[in-house]
Design an enzyme around this catalytic site. Structure first.
Site, PDB file in Angstrom:
ATOM      1  N   ASP A 181     -24.581  -8.079 -14.818  1.00 55.80           N
ATOM      2  CA  ASP A 181     -25.191  -6.760 -14.703  1.00 55.80           C
ATOM      3  C   ASP A 181     -25.554  -6.165 -16.063  1.00 55.80           C
ATOM      4  O   ASP A 181     -25.151  -6.679 -17.108  1.00 55.80           O
ATOM      5  CB  ASP A 181     -24.264  -5.797 -13.934  1.00 55.80           C
ATOM      6  N   ASN A 207     -12.344   0.686  -7.646  1.00 58.70           N
ATOM      7  CA  ASN A 207     -12.866   0.995  -6.305  1.00 58.70           C
ATOM      8  C   ASN A 207     -13.256  -0.271  -5.542  1.00 58.70           C
ATOM      9  O   ASN A 207     -13.879  -0.191  -4.489  1.00 58.70           O
ATOM     10  CB  ASN A 207     -14.073   1.951  -6.407  1.00 58.70           C
ATOM     11  N   HIS A 239     -15.301  -2.695  -6.647  1.00 56.16           N
ATOM     12  CA  HIS A 239     -16.617  -3.282  -6.921  1.00 56.16           C
ATOM     13  C   HIS A 239     -16.486  -4.628  -7.646  1.00 56.16           C
ATOM     14  O   HIS A 239     -15.520  -4.865  -8.361  1.00 56.16           O
ATOM     15  CB  HIS A 239     -17.556  -2.317  -7.674  1.00 56.16           C
ATOM     16  N   GLU A 261     -21.213  -1.516  -5.745  1.00 59.51           N
ATOM     17  CA  GLU A 261     -20.293  -0.437  -5.426  1.00 59.51           C
ATOM     18  C   GLU A 261     -19.946  -0.466  -3.935  1.00 59.51           C
ATOM     19  O   GLU A 261     -20.644  -1.109  -3.143  1.00 59.51           O
ATOM     20  CB  GLU A 261     -20.942   0.913  -5.792  1.00 59.51           C
TER      21      GLU A 261
HETATM   22  C1  F6R Z   1     -18.922  -5.700 -15.672  1.00 61.14           C
HETATM   23  C2  F6R Z   1     -18.719  -5.744 -14.237  1.00 61.14           C
HETATM   24  C3  F6R Z   1     -17.651  -4.920 -13.602  1.00 61.14           C
HETATM   25  C4  F6R Z   1     -16.297  -5.007 -14.310  1.00 61.14           C
HETATM   26  C5  F6R Z   1     -15.301  -4.088 -13.641  1.00 61.14           C
HETATM   27  C6  F6R Z   1     -13.951  -4.086 -14.336  1.00 61.14           C
HETATM   28  O1  F6R Z   1     -19.930  -6.610 -16.059  1.00 61.14           O
HETATM   29  O2  F6R Z   1     -19.426  -6.423 -13.569  1.00 61.14           O
HETATM   30  O3  F6R Z   1     -17.502  -5.305 -12.258  1.00 61.14           O
HETATM   31  O4  F6R Z   1     -15.842  -6.334 -14.271  1.00 61.14           O
HETATM   32  O5  F6R Z   1     -15.804  -2.767 -13.634  1.00 61.14           O
HETATM   33  O6  F6R Z   1     -14.099  -3.530 -15.593  1.00 61.14           O
HETATM   34  P1  F6R Z   1     -12.857  -3.455 -16.604  1.00 61.14           P
HETATM   35  O7  F6R Z   1     -12.482  -4.848 -16.924  1.00 61.14           O
HETATM   36  O8  F6R Z   1     -13.388  -2.689 -17.789  1.00 61.14           O
HETATM   37  O9  F6R Z   1     -11.773  -2.724 -15.876  1.00 61.14           O
END
Ligand code: F6R
Length: 258
Positions: free
Chosen positions: A72, A141, A143, A148
């Site tokens: 992403d 959450n 995701h 989301e």
């Molecule tokens: C980032 C992504 C997100 C993160 C997730 C966890 O490229 O795709 O799904 O992996 O938000 O983020 P952290 O590791 O910062 O808690």
């Protein structure tokens, strides 16, 4: 769709998780050099990438024949901007390993036509023959990527509006909370499920509820990570804190603790 039990591995703490995750990637790179990886960004991945950089510097592994696709990118954030995932990947991995320029792909969040960029990205993944090993983090959450809650399991790479909770969690990378982007371009759930193998990493108590929902809750869009149970080759690596809310974890044959 058939359900599968992901392999669950629990390590004592975030350091042990990062070591094991990096070891799995290194083993894959040693096994077959020409490999297509999928990369996530975020705090969880930083120590994993640090270990991959160290392994490359130490001559244990090479990224020369690796191609990659990031999950992403924020929409409207320039690649040079410190909050972008382009900048993150450069800082934590690409700037330090011997990967060939042009083989590391990240969606272009500055594209004038995000739908066209999403279609281009899907075509690039297909042209590369798909993703061999996709690294995933998980949001508090539930995701995965920036899919989301509510994301359709048939979704493909597309533009998405970020949840307020996600914007808040990522505010640390921007100078003030209001400047956190509202939109991102993300691989879809269906795109993620096409990877041949998936390694999801979760550390810290703030991930415990999402990990439990993904593994023990209904397989349904309110928890996007629950879709991983529709894939037959998923390995979930958690620390004790992230695994704390799991039901009956030590008794299942597919689950391993250490
Ligand atoms: C980032 C992504 C997100 C993160 C997730 C966890 O490229 O795709 O799904 O992996 O938000 O983020 P952290 O590791 O910062 O808690």
């Amino acid at each position: 769709m058939r359900q599968h039990a992901p392999q669950i591995e629990i390590a004592g703490n975030a350091t042990a998780v990062a070591e094991r995750a990096a070891a799995r990637v290194v083993a894959r790179l040693r096994d077959r050099h020409a490999v297509t990886l999928g990369f996530a960004t975020g705090a969880t991945m930083r120590p994993v990438y640090a270990r991959l950089v160290a392994a490359t510097r130490g001559g244990d592994v090479s990224f020369r024949a690796v191609s990659s696709f990031n999950l992403d990118e924020y929409v409207g954030v320039a690649p040079q901007s410190p909050g972008s995932f382009h900048a993150y990947m450069q800082e934590h991995l690409f700037g330090h390993v011997d990967m060939e320029a042009g083989r590391a792909r990240i969606p272009d969040g500055m594209a004038g036509d995000i739908a066209a960029e999403a279609a281009r990205y899907e075509a690039l993944i297909a042209a590369a023959g798909g993703i061999d090993l996709l690294l995933l983090g998980i949001g508090a959450n539930g995701h995965v990527g920036f899919n989301e809650p509510g994301s359709d399991f048939e979704s493909r790479t597309r533009e998405i509006r970020l949840d307020e909770a996600t914007r808040l969690a990522n505010a640390r990378n921007f100078s003030y909370p209001a400047s956190v982007p509202e939109r991102a371009i993300t691989m879809g759930i269906a795109t993620i499920l096409e990877a041949r193998s998936i390694l999801l990493i979760a550390t810290g108590p703030e991930k415990a509820a999402a990990v439990a929902a993904a593994i023990d809750g209904p397989i349904a869009p309110p928890c996007p990570a629950s879709a991983l149970r529709l894939h037959d080759n998923v390995h979930i690596l958690c620390d004790e804190a992230a695994a704390a809310a799991l039901a009956n974890r030590p008794h299942n044959n597919n689950r391993r603790t250490a």
